[in-house]
Design a protein around this motif. Structure first.
Motif, PDB file in Angstrom:
ATOM      1  N   SER A  86       7.807   4.888   5.447  1.00 42.48           N
ATOM      2  CA  SER A  86       7.501   4.285   6.528  1.00 42.48           C
ATOM      3  C   SER A  86       6.061   3.599   6.803  1.00 42.48           C
ATOM      4  CB  SER A  86       7.934   5.202   7.750  1.00 42.48           C
ATOM      5  OG  SER A  86       7.034   6.154   7.946  1.00 42.48           O
ATOM      6  N   GLU A  87       5.154   4.213   6.164  1.00 41.58           N
ATOM      7  CA  GLU A  87       3.813   3.624   6.468  1.00 41.58           C
ATOM      8  C   GLU A  87       3.180   3.269   4.879  1.00 41.58           C
ATOM      9  OE1 GLU A  87       2.928   7.219   9.605  1.00 41.58           O
ATOM     10  OE2 GLU A  87       1.740   7.284   7.613  1.00 41.58           O
ATOM     11  N   LYS A  88       2.624   1.943   4.668  1.00 42.42           N
ATOM     12  CA  LYS A  88       1.966   1.428   3.712  1.00 42.42           C
ATOM     13  C   LYS A  88       0.365   1.642   3.737  1.00 42.42           C
ATOM     14  CE  LYS A  88       1.834  -2.539   0.646  1.00 42.42           C
ATOM     15  NZ  LYS A  88       2.248  -4.179   0.343  1.00 42.42           N
ATOM     16  N   HIS A  89      -0.081   2.455   3.258  1.00 42.15           N
ATOM     17  CA  HIS A  89      -1.724   2.654   3.091  1.00 42.15           C
ATOM     18  C   HIS A  89      -2.088   1.903   1.884  1.00 42.15           C
ATOM     19  CE1 HIS A  89      -1.973   5.798   6.285  1.00 42.15           C
ATOM     20  NE2 HIS A  89      -0.572   6.082   5.779  1.00 42.15           N
ATOM     21  N   THR A  90      -2.991   1.099   2.214  1.00 38.79           N
ATOM     22  CA  THR A  90      -3.413  -0.010   1.017  1.00 38.79           C
ATOM     23  C   THR A  90      -4.800  -0.097   1.179  1.00 38.79           C
ATOM     24  OG1 THR A  90      -2.964  -2.110  -0.146  1.00 38.79           O
ATOM     25  CG2 THR A  90      -2.554  -1.990   2.254  1.00 38.79           C
ATOM     26  N   TRP A  91      -5.657  -0.333  -0.132  1.00 43.64           N
ATOM     27  CA  TRP A  91      -7.109  -0.258  -0.399  1.00 43.64           C
ATOM     28  C   TRP A  91      -7.373  -1.240  -1.212  1.00 43.64           C
ATOM     29  CZ3 TRP A  91      -4.484   4.515   0.067  1.00 43.64           C
ATOM     30  CH2 TRP A  91      -4.531   5.069   1.493  1.00 43.64           C
TER      31      TRP A  91
END
Length: 233
Positions: free
Chosen positions: A219-224
């Motif tokens: 449900s959460e897309k963390h992207t760096w």
């Protein structure tokens, strides 16, 4: 645009939230991308013994431990008392740990050209783009010629982007819909914006990556964006 006091945004509020997160989520193991960077570039332990390394925003101390394992003369700076206390408790009495400081980078008293290596992981994007540039120029000042840094920025495809109150271009005071990130100031950048910021601060990009992590049942897309840079000429 909401009129929010800058001091409130990227200093005291962030410090308070960061301290609370360290108490709740004490990360003990280094990030795999940081490990890969260190292993790829600094595999000679004997050479590392004469090199100085700094972890900016050391948090629970997980990357300080990595630097000490690789035999660097290790330094850390974080503005949270809680981070200092926790990191100190787990790092123990190690002769490779030269200094831990409770301070903001802006209070820098390190000598110019002091560090061979700097880790700036999960910390630079708590300020606006203009303020990040100021911090990056300080980092460049204390990094040796040809010294290296690994640094990451949140992308605009991150699930947190656009949540909360807009403070500046692509900077938000995150709201309750952000869960544990509520009330933290975050800035999100495109790849070109991040690269340009590093260039303006005097860095040369040697390599770059993008790292995506899906959490909480997708449900959460963390992207760096992740950059390996060196100090320019």
């Amino acid at each position: 645009m909401v009129n929010i006091n800058k001091k409130e945004c990227y200093d005291e509020k962030n410090k308070d939230r960061w301290s609370k997160e360290i108490k709740k989520h004490q990360m003990l193991y280094p990030n795999e991308r940081v490990v890969a960077f260190i292993a790829r570039n600094y595999s000679n332990f004997n050479e590392n013994k004469d090199k100085k390394a700094l972890d900016i925003g050391f948090g629970s101390g997980r990357h300080l431990k990595l630097l000490m394992d690789y035999k660097f003369e290790t330094y850390g700076i974080d503005y949270s008392q809680e981070c200092f206390e926790f990191a100190s408790s787990i790092l123990g009495d190690n002769d490779r740990l030269k200094s831990l400081e409770i301070a903001d980078l802006r209070s820098n008293h390190y000598s110019p050209l002091f560090f061979d290596l700097i880790i700036c992981w999960g910390s630079i994007f708590y300020r606006t783009k203009d303020e990040m540039l100021k911090d990056l120029k300080i980092i460049n000042f204390i990094l040796k010629n040809e010294g290296k840094m690994i640094i990451n920025f949140r992308t605009k495809e991150d699930y947190l982007y656009g949540k909360g109150k807009k403070f500046d271009n692509n900077t938000y005071i995150l709201d309750a819909s952000s869960g544990d990130y509520n009330d933290i100031c975050y800035t999100f950048l495109s790849y070109n914006e991040a690269k340009e910021l590093l260039s303006k601060a005097g860095f040369v990009v040697e390599s770059s990556e993008r790292y995506d992590l899906w959490k909480n049942n997708l449900s959460e897309k963390h992207t760096w964006w992740i950059f390996l840079v060196r100090k320019g000429e």
